[in-house]
Design an enzyme around this catalytic site. Sequence first.
Site, PDB file in Angstrom:
ATOM      1  N   GLY A  12       0.923  -1.346  -0.053  1.00 52.50           N
ATOM      2  CA  GLY A  12       0.148   0.004   0.093  1.00 52.50           C
ATOM      3  C   GLY A  12       0.838   1.311  -0.048  1.00 52.50           C
ATOM      4  O   GLY A  12       0.267   2.556   0.344  1.00 52.50           O
ATOM      5  N   SER A  13       2.108   1.172  -0.484  1.00 52.66           N
ATOM      6  CA  SER A  13       2.984   2.392  -0.508  1.00 52.66           C
ATOM      7  C   SER A  13       2.290   3.695  -1.569  1.00 52.66           C
ATOM      8  O   SER A  13       2.230   4.758  -1.351  1.00 52.66           O
ATOM      9  CB  SER A  13       4.496   2.226  -0.835  1.00 52.66           C
ATOM     10  N   ILE A  88     -11.347  -7.081 -12.132  1.00 56.99           N
ATOM     11  CA  ILE A  88     -12.853  -6.300 -11.591  1.00 56.99           C
ATOM     12  C   ILE A  88     -14.017  -6.973 -12.025  1.00 56.99           C
ATOM     13  O   ILE A  88     -14.146  -6.958 -13.404  1.00 56.99           O
ATOM     14  CB  ILE A  88     -12.600  -4.614 -11.979  1.00 56.99           C
ATOM     15  N   ASN A 102      -6.042   1.764 -12.926  1.00 53.08           N
ATOM     16  CA  ASN A 102      -5.081   0.941 -12.697  1.00 53.08           C
ATOM     17  C   ASN A 102      -3.604   1.529 -12.896  1.00 53.08           C
ATOM     18  O   ASN A 102      -3.455   2.106 -13.800  1.00 53.08           O
ATOM     19  CB  ASN A 102      -5.416  -0.379 -13.038  1.00 53.08           C
ATOM     20  N   HIS A 104       0.349  -0.234 -13.629  1.00 55.27           N
ATOM     21  CA  HIS A 104       0.877  -1.458 -13.913  1.00 55.27           C
ATOM     22  C   HIS A 104       2.491  -0.912 -13.923  1.00 55.27           C
ATOM     23  O   HIS A 104       2.823  -0.139 -14.331  1.00 55.27           O
ATOM     24  CB  HIS A 104       0.667  -2.025 -15.055  1.00 55.27           C
TER      25      HIS A 104
END
Length: 190
Positions: A12-13, A88, A102, A104
């Site tokens: 979660g950075s 999703i 998103n 990537h």
Amino acid sequence: MPRLAIFASGNGSNAQRIAEHFSGHPGISVDLILSNNPAAYVLRRAEQLGIRSEVFSRDTFYHTGSIPALLQEGKIDFLVLAGFLWLIPADILAAYPGRILNIHPALLPKYGGKGMYGMRVHEAVIAAGDRESGISIHVVDDRYDEGKVIFQARCTVTDQDNPESLAEKVHQLEYRYFPEVIEKFITGRP
Ligand code: GAR
């Protein structure tokens, strides 16, 4: 005021950088952090940031319709996937058409698709001997990493790099660009 929810599966950075970017922002807020992983460090970050978090199971995510209900109850306008590893489902795509981004950790369309995430991507780039990598930010559709790319940034890959050092370079690009690309994506809409 547009409200964001962030989906994250692990550390979660990026989620933290995004939340910090919008903290005190006059027009956009991060209201919710969601994870499929009850042990994810992103949940600790959410607590420290004072942002509500929710954990869901695979069954809840794919078969109950309760995630769109939760998002709508929270009046969430946009979704951001920041290290989120599940596809999703159609009900969430239908509730947020063109409103899910998103990130990537490579230059799509290279090194995308199912199973290509995190260190696996950097290991593949190093193994292929590529001289550059980077980040891709794209709109999410019903396939892994195939929606319209709205932003890319590049970094070099040298003979000295290994997957860990490349991951660090890519993370720096993510921290530098992802929050502002999200902001422009939201504020630049008609
Ligand atoms: C990030 O590098 C992100 O690009 C990648 O996971 C990492 C999460 O790091 N996402 C994918 O690989 C998606 N296919 P973080 O949890 O520290 O933000």
